[in-house]
Design a protein around this motif. Structure first.
Motif: not given
Length: 171
Positions: A143-153
């Motif tokens: 839903l949010n993009g793997a790279a974006r989620v990793a960056s968010l974490r």
């Protein structure tokens, strides 16, 4: 007293044009805490929905996942690992003990501490819930993009709070 933000009515910077301002109330949507809490509640509901068939909430899953990771541990260390108040963690593991998911025993080293560990039923519940949690992780990334989620974490792990100049991030 009403606080207002003033913003230009348009983006033009042409000389000779009068700049109009639009007054907007300072609202909760500009509050960092509100935005993070709102996102947290939405994400919590998302994970709770995925774990529902195992009968767990994300807070319970994370507790048994931490116990699976740590093995036998004290309530204090478990609370520290999950960044939860010790009293709240004591209450959480009390409910898990009532449901047969964990055992709580006095520490053999320090009688003032209590040691928590998964029961065989608790290990089975973790094994049942793990694929559901992995599905939530996968769906959230889709839903949010793997790279974006990793960056968010990563970015959230680096958030500093406290007095300016004295705060450090937890690592």
């Amino acid at each position: 007293m009403t606080h207002v933000l003033e913003a230009p009515a348009d983006d033009s910077n042409e000389e000779g044009k009068e700049m109009l301002t639009v007054k907007k109330p300072v609202g909760i949507d500009q509050c960092n805490c509100f935005t993070l809490r709102k996102a947290s509640r939405r994400i919590t509901r998302f994970y709770d929905d995925h774990l529902q068939s195992a009968g767990l909430k994300i807070t319970q899953f994370l507790t048994i996942a931490a116990l699976n990771e740590l093995g036998s541990t004290t309530i204090n260390l478990l609370a520290e690992r999950l960044d939860v108040e010790r009293t709240a963690m004591g209450k959480m593991v009390g409910f898990l003990e009532r449901d047969g998911v964990v055992t709580i025993k006095p520490s053999p080293v320090d009688a003032r501490s209590r040691v928590v560990e998964l029961t065989p039923q608790g290990q089975g519940l973790f094994d049942e819930a793990l694929p559901l949690w992995l599905g939530a992780q996968r769906d959230f990334e889709q839903l949010n993009g793997a790279a974006r989620v990793a960056s968010l974490r990563h970015e959230l792990a680096e958030i500093k709070v406290g007095e300016a100049g004295t705060a450090t991030s937890d690592e």
